[in-house]
Design a protein around this motif. Structure first.
Motif, PDB file in Angstrom:
ATOM      1  N   ASP A 140     -14.980 -25.674 -35.305  1.00 34.56           N
ATOM      2  CA  ASP A 140     -16.043 -24.524 -34.864  1.00 34.56           C
ATOM      3  C   ASP A 140     -15.131 -23.417 -34.629  1.00 34.56           C
ATOM      4  N   ILE A 141     -15.329 -22.120 -34.867  1.00 37.81           N
ATOM      5  CA  ILE A 141     -14.779 -21.055 -34.584  1.00 37.81           C
ATOM      6  C   ILE A 141     -14.801 -20.334 -33.269  1.00 37.81           C
ATOM      7  N   GLN A 142     -16.071 -20.295 -32.830  1.00 42.33           N
ATOM      8  CA  GLN A 142     -16.464 -19.500 -31.680  1.00 42.33           C
ATOM      9  C   GLN A 142     -16.606 -20.809 -30.549  1.00 42.33           C
ATOM     10  N   LEU A 143     -15.864 -20.678 -29.628  1.00 40.23           N
ATOM     11  CA  LEU A 143     -15.704 -21.658 -28.521  1.00 40.23           C
ATOM     12  C   LEU A 143     -15.897 -21.090 -27.163  1.00 40.23           C
ATOM     13  N   PRO A 144     -16.287 -21.622 -26.021  1.00 39.31           N
ATOM     14  CA  PRO A 144     -16.609 -21.026 -24.908  1.00 39.31           C
ATOM     15  C   PRO A 144     -15.305 -20.345 -24.333  1.00 39.31           C
ATOM     16  N   ASP A 145     -14.115 -21.092 -24.535  1.00 38.32           N
ATOM     17  CA  ASP A 145     -12.786 -20.508 -23.878  1.00 38.32           C
ATOM     18  C   ASP A 145     -11.875 -19.989 -24.900  1.00 38.32           C
ATOM     19  N   GLY A 146     -12.306 -19.688 -26.161  1.00 42.04           N
ATOM     20  CA  GLY A 146     -11.442 -19.108 -26.900  1.00 42.04           C
ATOM     21  C   GLY A 146     -11.912 -19.485 -28.488  1.00 42.04           C
ATOM     22  N   ASP A 147     -10.929 -19.554 -29.367  1.00 47.15           N
ATOM     23  CA  ASP A 147     -11.305 -19.341 -31.005  1.00 47.15           C
ATOM     24  C   ASP A 147     -10.584 -20.565 -31.479  1.00 47.15           C
TER      25      ASP A 147
END
Ligand code: MN
Length: 132
Positions: A54-61
């Motif tokens: 996945d690209i959009q993650l809670p703590d980054g990319d």
């Protein structure tokens, strides 16, 4: 050949569950991470055969996870497939330019996801020209 270990990096629990269920139907084993940090920890511990990112993650990319994997000798060659809701063509090109091996857009279909995983694993196990 089934039984390969797939690391699913996905912070949305429904998307993670769908990917897991599809992969298990095809006989793959799975481990899951919801954050950049967990993804890197699991990758180093488990040495997965392939990563769904996945690209959009809670703590980054997810692109940052990819870069960190590519910098590691042991993990650099693992195929990494971007799985993202950005369905527009220029986003696909941006992700390919980042060095992902493949690209699947959400919502994923069984055929598309399984097909891309099978294709990437096959490419990995038989390099062109038989090179090492
Ligand atoms: Mn996400």
């Amino acid at each position: 050949m089934a039984g390969e270990l797939i690391l699913i990096v996905e912070d949305d629990s429904r998307s993670a569950k769908l990917a897991r269920e599809i992969l298990e139907i095809y006989g793959y084993r799975t481990v899951e991470a919801r954050t950049v940090e967990a993804a890197l920890t699991l990758a180093f511990e488990e040495h997965p055969d392939l990563v769904l990112m996945d690209i959009q993650l809670p703590d980054g990319d997810g692109v940052d996870v990819l870069r960190r994997l590519r910098l590691n000798k042991v993990l650099a060659a693992i195929p990494v497939i971007a799985v993202t809701a950005f369905a527009m063509r220029e986003d696909e090109q941006r992700l390919r330019d980042s060095g992902f091996d493949g690209y699947v857009s959400k919502p994923v279909s069984v055929k598309t996801l399984a097909g891309e995983v099978q294709r990437q694993l096959a490419a990995r196990s038989s390099p062109p020209g038989g090179e090492q």
